[in-house]
Enzyme design. Structure first.
Site, mmCIF file in Angstrom:
data_model
loop_
_atom_site.group_PDB
_atom_site.id
_atom_site.type_symbol
_atom_site.label_atom_id
_atom_site.label_comp_id
_atom_site.label_asym_id
_atom_site.label_seq_id
_atom_site.Cartn_x
_atom_site.Cartn_y
_atom_site.Cartn_z
ATOM 1 N N ALA A 125 -10.472 -53.968 -62.855
ATOM 2 C CA ALA A 125 -11.292 -55.055 -63.395
ATOM 3 C C ALA A 125 -12.139 -54.498 -64.533
ATOM 4 O O ALA A 125 -12.200 -53.280 -64.738
ATOM 5 C CB ALA A 125 -12.197 -55.637 -62.314
ATOM 6 N N LYS A 126 -12.768 -55.358 -65.275
ATOM 7 C CA LYS A 126 -13.752 -54.931 -66.275
ATOM 8 C C LYS A 126 -14.611 -56.126 -66.614
ATOM 9 O O LYS A 126 -14.181 -57.281 -66.455
ATOM 10 C CB LYS A 126 -13.049 -54.424 -67.543
ATOM 11 N N GLY A 127 -15.822 -55.855 -67.093
ATOM 12 C CA GLY A 127 -16.698 -56.934 -67.511
ATOM 13 C C GLY A 127 -17.462 -56.530 -68.751
ATOM 14 O O GLY A 127 -17.549 -55.344 -69.083
#
Ligand code: NAD
Length: 436
Positions: A125-127
């Site tokens: 994931a990444k944000g």
């Protein structure tokens, strides 16, 4: 990001035009090209490959923040869960003016690959939030972090998706995220983020973990190739969490760090820089650019200075077709995510440069984040010695697997790392099958 308190800036942010010009391609396209290249080199179920081209879940949020002058600014933020076949999603949060949906997609994909390469039970994931934290007060940053966390609380959680620090986010930001998420539940939930301060469930060794992993893979490569690491001049681009800890750990092991840079400038000394003194200097200065006891080198030029080992540890797109031919290093160890463009990869391969790819080289961070999450879930904390020993076991095992695949299949280490990770992802997808 470093662990200093945020203050109003004296360092200018990266000018967008400068990076866009050097950033020859879009990071998502780069990532998909890497996937295609590795996919061709191995027999993978076509549906497994196809699924990796599509992030599982993309959330875009608007983040209204009351600024210190009373106005309201609305920032745009993202959280992307790329793949969760092997476990909860895991990946950092970036605060930067150049955050974009395609950048976050690429970074989330690389997290999926990285967790598979080091065999952690996580997906990727990444944000990110499009903002310039260097131009924000501590209060503005806290309010933005809390509202962003509240907005992405829909999809994060210790069993679902566990954020961590990335560029311009640090232990304090993780503490605000943990507090905001916990307020929504009504009890403390340390397992929702990693990279936290020790006092609220952080892990010993997490702060240095990515830099330590960079050191372990470089040491393993030196052993395989039969060169003396202490005699190989090293340049580190970027002096934040990854770069400063890598430089510190190499120096502690008697290695010669001849170049260091941050966003505002570079330092070079062929006889070797005094890394502890530069770390000490940085405690009271926003940048190392004016450090008085070394030659000053332009930010872009530091990558091209004489050295044997180059460690890009800043942003993606640092090494492109524009500068690859001028790189003098024999080995590049990717502390940053996506620092080398695919075109630069080809130019460097033709020059005989060995690249230890990001999804292996900087996996020390997510590995100790995994340890932190395990410790939080069990409320039982380990000694720093245990953390570092287990980190070393995992990184050395992954390096050995990747190196052996590269030798056996006669491919470079990036393709080999993808082959290792894709093999695990492909098996997980096949065993789970297709829903419904
Ligand atoms: P950070 O915010 O702590 O530090 C970034 C550093 O890069 C700063 O010193 C900044 O001044 C410098 N920088 C920015 N642009 C630059 C430029 N053009 N030239 C030279 N220096 C520049 O960020 P970080 O956490 O150290 O992350 C750096 C890279 O490592 C990113 O690609 C990130 O995704 C990756 N990474 C971080 C972790 C982690 O645990 N923090 C883990 C794996 C990978």
């Amino acid at each position: 990001m470093d662990t200093k308190t945020h203050s109003k800036p004296s360092v200018p942010a990266v000018k967008p035009a400068e990076r866009v010009e050097a950033h020859e391609e879009n990071p998502w396209r780069q990532a998909m090209e890497q996937l295609d290249r590795a996919g061709k080199a191995m027999k993978l179920e076509p549906f497994a490959l196809e699924r990796l081209r599509h992030p599982k879940r993309i959330l875009t949020v608007s983040v209204p923040v009351k600024m210190d002058d009373g106005t309201v600014k609305v920032f745009e933020g993202y959280r992307i869960q790329h793949n969760m076949d092997r476990g909860p999603a895991k990946g950092g949060i970036r605060f930067h003016p150049q955050v974009s949906l395609d950048e976050v997609k690429a970074l989330s994909f690389w997290m999926t690959m990285k967790c598979a390469v080091v065999n952690l039970p996580f997906g990727g994931a990444k944000g990110g939030v499009i903002c310039d934290p260097k131009l924000m007060s501590k209060g503005e940053l806290e309010r933005m972090t809390r509202r962003y966390t509240a907005e992405i609380s829909l999809i994060i959680g210790p069993d679902k998706d566990i954020p961590a620090p990335d560029v311009n986010t640090n232990e304090q930001v993780m503490a605000w995220m943990m507090d905001t998420y916990s307020m929504g539940l009504g009890y403390a939930c340390p397992g929702v983020v990693t990279g936290k301060p020790l006092e609220i469930g952080g892990s010993l060794g997490r702060r240095e973990a990515t830099g330590r992993g960079v050191f372990y893979v470089t040491r393993e490569l030196a052993a395989r190739r039969g060169f003396d690491l202490r005699k190989a001049p090293i340049i580190v681009q970027g002096f934040g969490n990854v770069g400063s800890n890598a430089a510190k750990i190499f120096a502690e092991h008697g290695c010669k760090v001849v170049g260091i840079s941050d966003v505002a400038g570079g330092l070079y000394d062929p006889k070797g820089l005094d890394v502890p003194d530069i770390l000490h200097y940085r405690e009271t200065h926003d940048t190392i650019a004016e450090y008085p006891k070394a030659e000053h080198v332009a930010v872009d030029k530091i990558l091209e200075m004489p050295c044997d080992i180059l460690i890009p540890a800043a942003m993606e797109g640092a090494i492109t077709n524009v500068n690859a031919a001028r790189i003098q290093a024999k080995v590049i160890v990717e502390g940053a995510n996506g620092p080398t463009s695919n075109e630069a990869d080809r130019i460097l391969a033709a020059k005989g440069v060995t690249i230890v790819p990001d999804i292996l080289a900087n996996a020390g961070g997510v590995t100790v984040s995994y340890f932190e999450w395990v410790q939080d879930m069990q409320s039982y904390f380990w000694s720093e010695k245990d953390v570092n020993a287990r980190l070393q076991d995992i990184i050395v095992a992954a390096f050995t697997d990747v190196y052996n695949i590269a030798e056996k299949e006669k491919v470079d280490m990036r393709v080999a790392a993808f082959m290792l990770g894709l093999g695990r992802l492909g098996k997980a997808a096949t065993i789970r099958g297709m829903y419904p």
